[in-house]
Scaffold this motif. Sequence first.
Motif, PDB file in Angstrom:
ATOM      1  N   GLY A  42       0.821  -1.204   0.000  1.00  0.00           N
ATOM      2  CA  GLY A  42       0.000   0.000   0.000  1.00  0.00           C
ATOM      3  C   GLY A  42       0.856   1.256   0.000  1.00  0.00           C
ATOM      4  O   GLY A  42       0.576   2.226  -0.710  1.00  0.00           O
ATOM      5  N   GLU A  43       1.933   1.231   0.790  1.00  0.00           N
ATOM      6  CA  GLU A  43       2.826   2.386   0.852  1.00  0.00           C
ATOM      7  C   GLU A  43       3.608   2.564  -0.444  1.00  0.00           C
ATOM      8  O   GLU A  43       3.840   3.692  -0.905  1.00  0.00           O
ATOM      9  CB  GLU A  43       3.784   2.234   2.034  1.00  0.00           C
ATOM     10  N   ILE A  44       4.028   1.450  -1.041  1.00  0.00           N
ATOM     11  CA  ILE A  44       4.747   1.518  -2.316  1.00  0.00           C
ATOM     12  C   ILE A  44       3.840   2.092  -3.399  1.00  0.00           C
ATOM     13  O   ILE A  44       4.285   2.858  -4.266  1.00  0.00           O
ATOM     14  CB  ILE A  44       5.278   0.125  -2.701  1.00  0.00           C
ATOM     15  N   PHE A 132      11.058 -11.509  -1.174  1.00  0.00           N
ATOM     16  CA  PHE A 132      10.290 -10.292  -1.418  1.00  0.00           C
ATOM     17  C   PHE A 132      10.394  -9.344  -0.230  1.00  0.00           C
ATOM     18  O   PHE A 132      10.593  -8.139  -0.387  1.00  0.00           O
ATOM     19  CB  PHE A 132       8.825 -10.618  -1.680  1.00  0.00           C
ATOM     20  N   LYS A 133      10.260  -9.881   0.965  1.00  0.00           N
ATOM     21  CA  LYS A 133      10.315  -9.038   2.156  1.00  0.00           C
ATOM     22  C   LYS A 133      11.669  -8.350   2.285  1.00  0.00           C
ATOM     23  O   LYS A 133      11.753  -7.154   2.579  1.00  0.00           O
ATOM     24  CB  LYS A 133      10.029  -9.874   3.411  1.00  0.00           C
ATOM     25  N   ARG A 134      12.722  -9.097   2.072  1.00  0.00           N
ATOM     26  CA  ARG A 134      14.049  -8.495   2.170  1.00  0.00           C
ATOM     27  C   ARG A 134      14.244  -7.437   1.092  1.00  0.00           C
ATOM     28  O   ARG A 134      14.857  -6.394   1.321  1.00  0.00           O
ATOM     29  CB  ARG A 134      15.131  -9.579   2.073  1.00  0.00           C
ATOM     30  N   GLY A 135      13.716  -7.721  -0.106  1.00  0.00           N
ATOM     31  CA  GLY A 135      13.819  -6.758  -1.187  1.00  0.00           C
ATOM     32  C   GLY A 135      13.058  -5.478  -0.874  1.00  0.00           C
ATOM     33  O   GLY A 135      13.528  -4.378  -1.172  1.00  0.00           O
ATOM     34  N   ALA A 136      11.879  -5.611  -0.275  1.00  0.00           N
ATOM     35  CA  ALA A 136      11.097  -4.429   0.090  1.00  0.00           C
ATOM     36  C   ALA A 136      11.845  -3.587   1.110  1.00  0.00           C
ATOM     37  O   ALA A 136      11.882  -2.353   1.015  1.00  0.00           O
ATOM     38  CB  ALA A 136       9.739  -4.851   0.645  1.00  0.00           C
ATOM     39  N   ALA A 137      12.456  -4.249   2.087  1.00  0.00           N
ATOM     40  CA  ALA A 137      13.233  -3.520   3.093  1.00  0.00           C
ATOM     41  C   ALA A 137      14.398  -2.782   2.440  1.00  0.00           C
ATOM     42  O   ALA A 137      14.708  -1.636   2.796  1.00  0.00           O
ATOM     43  CB  ALA A 137      13.735  -4.486   4.165  1.00  0.00           C
ATOM     44  N   GLY A 141      15.151   1.364   2.121  1.00  0.00           N
ATOM     45  CA  GLY A 141      16.433   1.972   2.434  1.00  0.00           C
ATOM     46  C   GLY A 141      16.896   2.886   1.314  1.00  0.00           C
ATOM     47  O   GLY A 141      17.409   3.989   1.552  1.00  0.00           O
ATOM     48  N   HIS A 142      16.701   2.447   0.065  1.00  0.00           N
ATOM     49  CA  HIS A 142      17.060   3.287  -1.082  1.00  0.00           C
ATOM     50  C   HIS A 142      16.243   4.576  -1.086  1.00  0.00           C
ATOM     51  O   HIS A 142      16.710   5.614  -1.567  1.00  0.00           O
ATOM     52  CB  HIS A 142      16.802   2.533  -2.395  1.00  0.00           C
ATOM     53  N   TRP A 143      15.016   4.507  -0.599  1.00  0.00           N
ATOM     54  CA  TRP A 143      14.142   5.676  -0.569  1.00  0.00           C
ATOM     55  C   TRP A 143      14.309   6.512   0.688  1.00  0.00           C
ATOM     56  O   TRP A 143      13.560   7.461   0.925  1.00  0.00           O
ATOM     57  CB  TRP A 143      12.686   5.236  -0.702  1.00  0.00           C
ATOM     58  N   GLY A 144      15.287   6.160   1.503  1.00  0.00           N
ATOM     59  CA  GLY A 144      15.613   6.992   2.649  1.00  0.00           C
ATOM     60  C   GLY A 144      14.857   6.694   3.920  1.00  0.00           C
ATOM     61  O   GLY A 144      14.916   7.471   4.877  1.00  0.00           O
ATOM     62  N   TYR A 145      14.146   5.552   3.961  1.00  0.00           N
ATOM     63  CA  TYR A 145      13.452   5.201   5.197  1.00  0.00           C
ATOM     64  C   TYR A 145      13.598   3.705   5.445  1.00  0.00           C
ATOM     65  O   TYR A 145      12.732   2.913   5.066  1.00  0.00           O
ATOM     66  CB  TYR A 145      11.970   5.570   5.154  1.00  0.00           C
ATOM     67  N   PRO A 146      14.691   3.277   6.054  1.00  0.00           N
ATOM     68  CA  PRO A 146      14.896   1.846   6.305  1.00  0.00           C
ATOM     69  C   PRO A 146      13.797   1.268   7.193  1.00  0.00           C
ATOM     70  O   PRO A 146      13.344   1.912   8.142  1.00  0.00           O
ATOM     71  CB  PRO A 146      16.256   1.808   7.020  1.00  0.00           C
ATOM     72  N   VAL A 147      13.348   0.084   6.861  1.00  0.00           N
ATOM     73  CA  VAL A 147      12.398  -0.644   7.698  1.00  0.00           C
ATOM     74  C   VAL A 147      12.984  -2.011   7.997  1.00  0.00           C
ATOM     75  O   VAL A 147      13.879  -2.484   7.297  1.00  0.00           O
ATOM     76  CB  VAL A 147      11.023  -0.805   7.006  1.00  0.00           C
ATOM     77  N   VAL A 148      12.477  -2.633   9.045  1.00  0.00           N
ATOM     78  CA  VAL A 148      12.926  -3.960   9.445  1.00  0.00           C
ATOM     79  C   VAL A 148      11.829  -4.958   9.108  1.00  0.00           C
ATOM     80  O   VAL A 148      10.652  -4.726   9.411  1.00  0.00           O
ATOM     81  CB  VAL A 148      13.234  -4.004  10.958  1.00  0.00           C
ATOM     82  N   VAL A 149      12.196  -6.054   8.461  1.00  0.00           N
ATOM     83  CA  VAL A 149      11.226  -7.075   8.074  1.00  0.00           C
ATOM     84  C   VAL A 149      10.427  -7.535   9.281  1.00  0.00           C
ATOM     85  O   VAL A 149      10.983  -7.865  10.336  1.00  0.00           O
ATOM     86  CB  VAL A 149      11.928  -8.272   7.410  1.00  0.00           C
ATOM     87  N   GLN A 159       5.597  12.803   4.285  1.00  0.00           N
ATOM     88  CA  GLN A 159       6.578  13.274   5.247  1.00  0.00           C
ATOM     89  C   GLN A 159       7.979  12.769   4.931  1.00  0.00           C
ATOM     90  O   GLN A 159       8.972  13.409   5.255  1.00  0.00           O
ATOM     91  CB  GLN A 159       6.197  12.806   6.664  1.00  0.00           C
ATOM     92  N   HIS A 160       8.063  11.581   4.293  1.00  0.00           N
ATOM     93  CA  HIS A 160       9.355  10.930   4.110  1.00  0.00           C
ATOM     94  C   HIS A 160       9.785  10.757   2.670  1.00  0.00           C
ATOM     95  O   HIS A 160      10.699  10.001   2.394  1.00  0.00           O
ATOM     96  CB  HIS A 160       9.325   9.543   4.764  1.00  0.00           C
ATOM     97  N   GLY A 161       9.136  11.424   1.747  1.00  0.00           N
ATOM     98  CA  GLY A 161       9.510  11.272   0.352  1.00  0.00           C
ATOM     99  C   GLY A 161      10.843  11.925   0.031  1.00  0.00           C
ATOM    100  O   GLY A 161      11.520  12.456   0.917  1.00  0.00           O
ATOM    101  N   PRO A 162      11.254  11.889  -1.233  1.00  0.00           N
ATOM    102  CA  PRO A 162      12.528  12.464  -1.648  1.00  0.00           C
ATOM    103  C   PRO A 162      12.683  13.914  -1.192  1.00  0.00           C
ATOM    104  O   PRO A 162      11.782  14.726  -1.369  1.00  0.00           O
ATOM    105  CB  PRO A 162      12.469  12.394  -3.182  1.00  0.00           C
ATOM    106  N   GLY A 163      13.818  14.190  -0.552  1.00  0.00           N
ATOM    107  CA  GLY A 163      14.098  15.544  -0.102  1.00  0.00           C
ATOM    108  C   GLY A 163      13.435  15.915   1.201  1.00  0.00           C
ATOM    109  O   GLY A 163      13.553  17.041   1.669  1.00  0.00           O
TER     110      GLY A 163
END
Length: 220
Positions: A42-44, A132-137, A141-149, A159-163
């Motif tokens: 949903g977030e993607i 898939f889960k690891r890839g999403a995480a 990270g590439h988008w600047g907001y690391p998450v943990v599986v 709030q957390h998009g580019p820039g």
Amino acid sequence: MNKARIWTLLIALGIAACGAAQAQTIGYNIRTGDVWVDTRLGEINDYGRRYREPFFDEMSGYYGAPRPLLVELIDQRHWAPADVYYACAMARALNLPCAEVVREYDRHPGQGWGAVAKRYGIKPGSPAFHAFKRGAATTYGHWGYPVVVDRPVRVDWSQHGPGKGKGPSHASQAKGSSPSRSHSPSGKDHGGNGKGHGGDKGDKGGHGKGNNGKGNGKGH
């Protein structure tokens, strides 16, 4: 009841029906059987709609999807960004071109992503699903907001998009919560699709198969 009142009532009902139909297509309804995956998809979807170019860069650079395929799916076929992500991430987990997963989806129109995943042998708990889960995480990270599986968290890309800055104050994260359990997958077509299986490229220390730079593309 006179004719004028009947026509007024019919018009009102028609407007209400149109509003309901529009409401059903807003947002992204995912039902893979895994709460963490559903939330990420949903977030993607939201990220892809807000930040087209960074989304395309990730799908092309990390998942190997040819840019012309991405343009075709998003602009011409009107796929939701999460559908594009789902197809290409699934392809990466299976070490297939994204276009092949798109074609598999197109061979059985109307069956949804759950049926596609089942034909590929992907289900919650499988190696490809974990990939898939690891890839999403990694993508987060590439988008600047690391998450943990499997750690519950919701990310607001406004709030957390580019820039934009990031921090725990902008996301509702339940630390210490137990990971969500996976059940059998199910999927719908985009605009209300349930999907979520795909893979990562074999992150360091991970178990997923790499796509080895193969081109991918996916369709709704």
